[in-house]
Motif scaffolding. Structure first.
Motif, PDB file in Angstrom:
ATOM      1  N   TYR A 147     -36.076  -6.777  39.722  1.00 10.45           N
ATOM      2  CA  TYR A 147     -37.356  -6.160  39.350  1.00 10.45           C
ATOM      3  C   TYR A 147     -37.775  -5.131  40.386  1.00 10.45           C
ATOM      4  CZ  TYR A 147     -42.456  -5.832  38.756  1.00 10.45           C
ATOM      5  OH  TYR A 147     -43.754  -5.376  38.611  1.00 10.45           O
ATOM      6  N   GLY A 180     -35.636  -2.126  40.223  1.00 12.97           N
ATOM      7  CA  GLY A 180     -35.907  -1.335  39.032  1.00 12.97           C
ATOM      8  C   GLY A 180     -37.219  -0.580  39.080  1.00 12.97           C
ATOM      9  N   THR A 213     -39.177  -3.424  24.575  1.00 10.43           N
ATOM     10  CA  THR A 213     -39.575  -2.146  25.162  1.00 10.43           C
ATOM     11  C   THR A 213     -40.670  -1.495  24.338  1.00 10.43           C
ATOM     12  OG1 THR A 213     -37.341  -1.819  26.054  1.00 10.43           O
ATOM     13  CG2 THR A 213     -38.749   0.129  25.873  1.00 10.43           C
ATOM     14  N   THR A 221     -31.924 -11.981  34.847  1.00 11.41           N
ATOM     15  CA  THR A 221     -31.896 -10.541  35.113  1.00 11.41           C
ATOM     16  C   THR A 221     -31.514  -9.747  33.863  1.00 11.41           C
ATOM     17  OG1 THR A 221     -29.607 -10.732  35.900  1.00 11.41           O
ATOM     18  CG2 THR A 221     -31.358 -10.820  37.553  1.00 11.41           C
ATOM     19  N   PRO A 235     -34.054  -5.187  32.046  1.00  7.48           N
ATOM     20  CA  PRO A 235     -34.014  -3.762  31.713  1.00  7.48           C
ATOM     21  C   PRO A 235     -34.928  -3.374  30.551  1.00  7.48           C
ATOM     22  CG  PRO A 235     -31.815  -4.540  32.195  1.00  7.48           C
ATOM     23  CD  PRO A 235     -32.683  -5.749  32.168  1.00  7.48           C
ATOM     24  N   ALA A 268     -38.131  -0.858  30.941  1.00  5.50           N
ATOM     25  CA  ALA A 268     -38.151   0.356  30.111  1.00  5.50           C
ATOM     26  C   ALA A 268     -39.480   0.492  29.381  1.00  5.50           C
ATOM     27  CB  ALA A 268     -36.996   0.326  29.111  1.00  5.50           C
TER      28      ALA A 268
END
Length: 313
Positions: free
Chosen positions: A35, A38, A260, A282, A286, A290
């Motif tokens: 995190y 990212g 997302t 994990t 993403p 996003a």
């Protein structure tokens, strides 16, 4: 920006409720590392997480987060939010309880100051003046930087502000309501406008409706054995299916994941600063990260708003 505090936060707040529940210590560390890598910096927990799990006593999430902060030596890189009122040993919001619970959270988190401290649930048995004073004592002592409210009615939010202004206490800067595409009415019927009036930064929890808006639960059979079946199951319906169909159509067209789009829709709503979403592993991160970057067109946002209107209206 978190209200008027000058605290900069990322557009996705990482929910730490899975830590010590569906994510063990090592997995939680991996999620936190990913995190941060990212671009995230905002982590939300509570002193009661995860007292509901057999064998747990509350504070497990804060403990894991504190161990990670100590191991990585990265306290200055993250903004930490936690909450008080629901830990089994610190129920309610009396002045004595708030002070003791804050001390316990600070010890578990291994920090000297909590960035954002929420009153987790209203305590109508304690005079609100006492609770407001207790939070202000924490501010003055440097143990917390800012005050937040979670699960409060509009009337009680207004009362908190009135007391704070009258007594010269710090005003709340953040609000944490239950709000997402399929659970809208509670927030939109009065609380949203109040948040605008008071300049409150809003961080919705259950942003993905316990996994429903990720498309994980489309049929009753999908709920079998799921940790959040009881929470997500109420959305499995014809109207819920229509919401998922619209989400999926937009996600496919934009070549992104459904979570997302669901998070991006929240960011189009008034006063929403950073939706809260948790990642058990994990691999789930993403799509969540996003959601802090995707800007929906007005047409797509309106389509989601329209199709979700039938869920509770």
């Amino acid at each position: 920006m978190l209200g008027t505090t000058g605290i900069e936060v990322s557009g996705l707040c990482l929910g730490a409720n899975t830590f010590g529940w569906t994510s063990d210590r090592d997995t939680s560390f991996e999620v936190l590392d990913a995190y941060l890598a990212g671009g995230g910096n905002f982590i939300d927990t509570a002193d009661s997480y995860s007292a509901w799990v057999e064998g747990n006593s509350g504070g497990e999430s804060e403990t894991i987060l504190g161990e990670w902060l100590a191991d990585r030596s990265n306290r200055d890189d993250v903004v930490i939010a936690t909450k008080v009122s629901q830990h089994p040993e610190f129920k309610g919001l009396s002045g004595r309880n708030v002070a003791a619970a804050a001390d316990a959270s600070l010890r578990r988190l291994r920090v000297e100051q909590i960035d954002l401290y929420y009153a987790h649930f209203d305590d109508e048995q304690t005079p609100l003046e006492e609770t407001v004073a207790a939070f202000e004592e924490l501010v003055q002592a440097g143990r917390i930087r800012a005050v937040g409210l979670s699960n409060y009615s509009p009337a009680r939010i207004r009362e908190w502000f009135e007391i704070a202004r009258r007594t010269g206490a710090s005003l709340p800067v953040a609000l944490q309501p239950h709000y997402n595409l399929v659970h809208r009415r509670d927030f939109e019927a009065g609380t949203s406008e109040l948040a605008r009036e008071e300049g409150l930064a809003v961080m919705p929890y259950f942003a993905l409706a316990s996994g429903f808006l990720a498309g994980k639960y489309r049929r009753r059979e999908d709920l079998d054995g799921a940790a959040r079946a009881g929470m997500a199951g109420k959305y499995v319906s014809e109207s819920g299916a229509r919401v998922l169909e619209t989400l999926e159509e937009i996600a496919d067209r934009l070549e992104v994941e459904m979570p997302t789009v669901a998070l991006a829709w929240l960011r189009t709503r008034p006063q929403i600063l950073a939706p809260i979403a948790s990642a058990r592993t994990t691999a789930q991160l993403p799509a969540l990260l996003a959601g802090a970057q995707l800007d929906l067109t007005a047409q797509d946002a309106d389509a989601l708003t329209a199709v979700s209107h039938d869920m509770e209206n």
